[in-house]
Enzyme design. Structure first.
Site, PDB file in Angstrom:
ATOM      1  N   CYS A  66       0.876  -1.177   0.000  1.00 51.10           N
ATOM      2  CA  CYS A  66       0.000   0.000   0.000  1.00 51.10           C
ATOM      3  C   CYS A  66       0.915   1.230   0.000  1.00 51.10           C
ATOM      4  O   CYS A  66       2.058   1.144  -0.456  1.00 51.10           O
ATOM      5  CB  CYS A  66      -0.971  -0.027   1.185  1.00 51.10           C
ATOM      6  SG  CYS A  66      -0.218  -0.079   2.824  1.00 51.10           S
TER       7      CYS A  66
HETATM    8  C1  RB5 Z   1      -3.793   5.416   0.928  1.00 48.76           C
HETATM    9  O1  RB5 Z   1      -5.070   4.863   0.926  1.00 48.76           O
HETATM   10  C2  RB5 Z   1      -3.027   4.943   2.149  1.00 48.76           C
HETATM   11  O2  RB5 Z   1      -3.755   5.187   3.299  1.00 48.76           O
HETATM   12  C3  RB5 Z   1      -2.732   3.459   2.064  1.00 48.76           C
HETATM   13  O3  RB5 Z   1      -2.146   3.144   0.841  1.00 48.76           O
HETATM   14  C4  RB5 Z   1      -1.779   2.941   3.119  1.00 48.76           C
HETATM   15  O4  RB5 Z   1      -0.630   3.687   3.162  1.00 48.76           O
HETATM   16  C5  RB5 Z   1      -2.345   2.720   4.437  1.00 48.76           C
HETATM   17  O5  RB5 Z   1      -1.689   2.243   5.373  1.00 48.76           O
END
Ligand code: RB5
Length: 152
Positions: A66
């Protein structure tokens, strides 16, 4: 070995890079592409979907990416029997397997670049749980996890 992988909208490019790297390394990468079938999905449902496939034994190892790696690790660790850690350095990636016996590696596409991410994945895949002094610690984690899931 087959490795399952997925990401949220913050990490689509890095996921593609890692899939290509795995395949080049002779490792089959199964991309769940949850976003493809659930446009606009947030990281919790994406990570949860992958973690269930570790829990039920469909895959032994998974990678979740993420923006930071944090949210994916948090949700994967909510699934009983699934252990995930965020790694942005090679030493941690090795220890995640050798000491912690975690099946899921998470990374943040907004934290590291593709070359370091590839090196981390390679180190993580080459590492296995060492047992020894780490075994009673991991066993204790499992015991506390069982207690926690039973009591709530
Ligand atoms: C973006 O949605 C961000 O919140 C996600 O990619 C991540 O970093 C969350 O932990």
């Amino acid at each position: 070995m087959r490795v399952v992988i997925d990401c949220d909208d913050a990490a689509v490019d890095l996921k593609k890079t890692i899939v290509a790297h795995l395949e080049k390394s002779g490792v089959e990468a199964v991309d769940l592409d949850y976003l493809g079938s659930h446009p606009g999905a947030f990281y919790p449902e994406i990570g949860y979907n992958l973690a269930l496939k570790i829990q039920d034994g469909t895959f032994e190892r998974g990678i979740l990416i993420c923006g930071t790696g944090l949210g994916m690790a948090m949700i994967a660790n909510k699934v009983k029997g699934v252990y995930a850690g965020v790694c942005h350095d090679v030493f941690s990636a090795e220890r995640l397997r050798k000491s912690n016996d975690a099946q899921v590696l998470t990374m943040g596409a907004r934290v590291i670049g593709p070359e370091l991410a590839k090196t981390i994945v390679t180190a993580w895949l080459a590492s296995e749980f060492q047992g020894g002094g780490s075994l009673p610690k991991v066993q204790q984690m499992h015991e506390l996890e069982n207690k926690s899931f039973e009591s709530k």
